[in-house]
Design a protein around this motif. Structure first.
Motif, PDB file in Angstrom:
ATOM      1  N   UNK A  85      -4.403  -0.253  23.205  1.00  0.00           N
ATOM      2  CA  UNK A  85      -4.115  -0.384  21.815  1.00  0.00           C
ATOM      3  C   UNK A  85      -4.103  -1.976  21.709  1.00  0.00           C
ATOM      4  N   UNK A  86      -4.876  -2.533  20.818  1.00  0.00           N
ATOM      5  CA  UNK A  86      -4.593  -4.148  20.492  1.00  0.00           C
ATOM      6  C   UNK A  86      -4.006  -3.985  18.811  1.00  0.00           C
ATOM      7  N   UNK A  87      -3.022  -4.940  18.498  1.00  0.00           N
ATOM      8  CA  UNK A  87      -2.966  -5.310  17.235  1.00  0.00           C
ATOM      9  C   UNK A  87      -3.347  -6.589  16.794  1.00  0.00           C
ATOM     10  N   UNK A  88      -4.197  -6.617  15.715  1.00  0.00           N
ATOM     11  CA  UNK A  88      -5.114  -7.768  15.145  1.00  0.00           C
ATOM     12  C   UNK A  88      -4.640  -7.929  13.765  1.00  0.00           C
ATOM     13  N   UNK A  89      -5.228  -8.922  13.064  1.00  0.00           N
ATOM     14  CA  UNK A  89      -5.079  -9.287  11.814  1.00  0.00           C
ATOM     15  C   UNK A  89      -6.233  -8.351  11.164  1.00  0.00           C
ATOM     16  N   UNK A  90      -6.314  -7.844  10.069  1.00  0.00           N
ATOM     17  CA  UNK A  90      -7.121  -7.083   9.275  1.00  0.00           C
ATOM     18  C   UNK A  90      -8.588  -7.922   9.008  1.00  0.00           C
ATOM     19  N   UNK A  91      -9.595  -7.219   8.892  1.00  0.00           N
ATOM     20  CA  UNK A  91     -11.039  -7.735   8.568  1.00  0.00           C
ATOM     21  C   UNK A  91     -11.317  -6.585   7.495  1.00  0.00           C
ATOM     22  N   UNK A  92     -12.321  -7.173   6.689  1.00  0.00           N
ATOM     23  CA  UNK A  92     -12.897  -6.256   5.490  1.00  0.00           C
ATOM     24  C   UNK A  92     -13.341  -5.002   6.232  1.00  0.00           C
ATOM     25  N   UNK A  93     -14.321  -5.214   7.246  1.00  0.00           N
ATOM     26  CA  UNK A  93     -14.676  -3.997   7.913  1.00  0.00           C
ATOM     27  C   UNK A  93     -13.649  -2.815   8.297  1.00  0.00           C
ATOM     28  N   UNK A  94     -12.274  -3.287   8.359  1.00  0.00           N
ATOM     29  CA  UNK A  94     -11.426  -2.047   8.603  1.00  0.00           C
ATOM     30  C   UNK A  94     -11.116  -1.123   7.496  1.00  0.00           C
ATOM     31  N   UNK A  95     -11.615  -1.839   6.185  1.00  0.00           N
ATOM     32  CA  UNK A  95     -11.335  -1.023   4.752  1.00  0.00           C
ATOM     33  C   UNK A  95     -11.506   0.576   5.045  1.00  0.00           C
ATOM     34  N   UNK A  96     -12.612   0.803   5.335  1.00  0.00           N
ATOM     35  CA  UNK A  96     -12.798   2.392   5.306  1.00  0.00           C
ATOM     36  C   UNK A  96     -11.792   3.205   5.957  1.00  0.00           C
ATOM     37  N   UNK A  97     -11.559   2.751   7.271  1.00  0.00           N
ATOM     38  CA  UNK A  97     -10.166   3.446   8.033  1.00  0.00           C
ATOM     39  C   UNK A  97      -8.944   3.168   7.395  1.00  0.00           C
ATOM     40  N   UNK A  98      -8.934   1.977   6.921  1.00  0.00           N
ATOM     41  CA  UNK A  98      -7.337   1.889   6.042  1.00  0.00           C
ATOM     42  C   UNK A  98      -7.375   2.887   5.217  1.00  0.00           C
ATOM     43  N   UNK A  99      -8.364   2.890   4.314  1.00  0.00           N
ATOM     44  CA  UNK A  99      -8.347   4.173   3.104  1.00  0.00           C
ATOM     45  C   UNK A  99      -8.154   5.231   3.434  1.00  0.00           C
ATOM     46  N   UNK A 100      -8.860   5.754   4.533  1.00  0.00           N
ATOM     47  CA  UNK A 100      -8.818   7.409   5.115  1.00  0.00           C
ATOM     48  C   UNK A 100      -7.323   7.394   5.396  1.00  0.00           C
ATOM     49  N   UNK A 101      -6.557   6.565   6.189  1.00  0.00           N
ATOM     50  CA  UNK A 101      -5.216   6.629   6.640  1.00  0.00           C
ATOM     51  C   UNK A 101      -4.350   6.846   5.614  1.00  0.00           C
ATOM     52  N   UNK A 102      -4.492   5.784   4.440  1.00  0.00           N
ATOM     53  CA  UNK A 102      -3.714   5.948   3.398  1.00  0.00           C
ATOM     54  C   UNK A 102      -3.637   7.164   2.735  1.00  0.00           C
ATOM     55  N   UNK A 103      -4.984   7.793   2.400  1.00  0.00           N
ATOM     56  CA  UNK A 103      -5.082   9.016   1.959  1.00  0.00           C
ATOM     57  C   UNK A 103      -4.621  10.200   2.779  1.00  0.00           C
ATOM     58  N   UNK A 104      -4.330  10.051   3.992  1.00  0.00           N
ATOM     59  CA  UNK A 104      -3.781  11.078   4.678  1.00  0.00           C
ATOM     60  C   UNK A 104      -2.286  11.000   4.538  1.00  0.00           C
ATOM     61  N   UNK A 105      -1.726   9.935   4.538  1.00  0.00           N
ATOM     62  CA  UNK A 105      -0.330   9.767   4.519  1.00  0.00           C
ATOM     63  C   UNK A 105       0.308   9.687   3.149  1.00  0.00           C
ATOM     64  N   UNK A 106      -0.403   9.768   2.091  1.00  0.00           N
ATOM     65  CA  UNK A 106       0.316   9.344   1.029  1.00  0.00           C
ATOM     66  C   UNK A 106      -0.063  10.300  -0.230  1.00  0.00           C
ATOM     67  N   UNK A 107       0.720  10.510  -1.187  1.00  0.00           N
ATOM     68  CA  UNK A 107       0.075  11.188  -2.122  1.00  0.00           C
ATOM     69  C   UNK A 107      -0.566  10.380  -3.034  1.00  0.00           C
ATOM     70  N   UNK A 108      -1.573  10.870  -3.805  1.00  0.00           N
ATOM     71  CA  UNK A 108      -2.550  10.200  -4.813  1.00  0.00           C
ATOM     72  C   UNK A 108      -1.391   9.137  -5.561  1.00  0.00           C
ATOM     73  N   UNK A 109      -0.340   9.526  -6.067  1.00  0.00           N
ATOM     74  CA  UNK A 109       0.464   8.720  -6.900  1.00  0.00           C
ATOM     75  C   UNK A 109       1.074   7.435  -5.887  1.00  0.00           C
ATOM     76  N   UNK A 110       1.464   7.815  -4.685  1.00  0.00           N
ATOM     77  CA  UNK A 110       1.942   6.807  -3.947  1.00  0.00           C
ATOM     78  C   UNK A 110       0.834   5.765  -3.354  1.00  0.00           C
ATOM     79  N   UNK A 111      -0.304   6.301  -3.023  1.00  0.00           N
ATOM     80  CA  UNK A 111      -1.440   5.733  -2.305  1.00  0.00           C
ATOM     81  C   UNK A 111      -1.874   4.490  -3.064  1.00  0.00           C
ATOM     82  N   UNK A 112      -2.287   3.276  -2.350  1.00  0.00           N
ATOM     83  CA  UNK A 112      -2.941   2.308  -2.824  1.00  0.00           C
ATOM     84  C   UNK A 112      -4.556   2.387  -3.057  1.00  0.00           C
ATOM     85  N   UNK A 113      -5.082   1.795  -4.060  1.00  0.00           N
ATOM     86  CA  UNK A 113      -6.535   1.987  -4.333  1.00  0.00           C
ATOM     87  C   UNK A 113      -7.341   1.350  -3.443  1.00  0.00           C
TER      88      UNK A 113
END
Length: 166
Positions: free
Chosen positions: A1-29
């Motif tokens: 595993x590596x930890x890096x700074x975000x890039x825009x190409x990471x956005x689809x995975x970030x949104x997928x993980x966000x939706x899996x972990x938070x309710x629609x009211x909690x989640x960022x758009x």
């Protein structure tokens, strides 16, 4: 595993993980996350396994010591140095949970915050997650003023004065 700074190409995975972990009211758009990637690249970290985002942590460095609800709608600009590191979101893909990825992301936030001479790291958490943050050195400061998603949130803070080599 590596930890890096975000890039825009990471956005689809970030949104997928966000939706899996938070309710629609909690989640960022998607719009909020695009703004966060653009404004908070210095304090937006992703954990990758085989070049795939397994988890992430994001938040601004501000003069305010605690998360305030307005920050979710209007992403603050990061302070270059000093101030307080706020965490809006930390999330790990469910298929990667149990591998200490969340704790490793928090350690990386501490390292970045120390380098930038921040005073503290703070976040708000639902009651069910408070033990995780306490295990990672955060102190529960009680119920937050937040009304985000109409839930009860707790302020958790990790002071950095005794952690960082000053």
């Amino acid at each position: 595993m590596e930890i890096t700074h975000v890039i825009m190409d990471d956005l689809p995975d970030i949104l997928r993980i966000e939706r899996l972990g938070f309710t629609p009211e909690e989640a960022g758009t998607e719009e909020q996350y695009r703004d966060r990637i653009n404004k908070l690249a210095d304090t937006f970290l992703v954990a990758k396994i085989d070049n795939k985002v397994a988890g992430f942590v994001v938040g601004p460095a501000t003069k305010e010591p605690y998360v305030e609800d307005w920050m979710y709608e209007q992403t603050p600009t990061n302070l270059k140095t000093g101030g307080h590191q706020i965490i809006f979101t930390i999330a790990v893909d469910p298929k990667y949970r149990g591998r200490s990825i969340g704790s490793k992301l928090l350690d990386a936030v501490v390292e970045n915050a120390c380098q930038a001479k921040r005073e503290s790291i703070s976040l708000t958490s639902l009651d069910k997650n408070v033990p995780f943050y306490e295990k990672n050195g955060f102190e529960n400061k009680g119920v937050a003023e937040s009304e985000h998603a109409d839930e009860i949130w707790y302020n958790l803070v990790k002071e950095l004065d005794t952690i960082c080599d000053v």
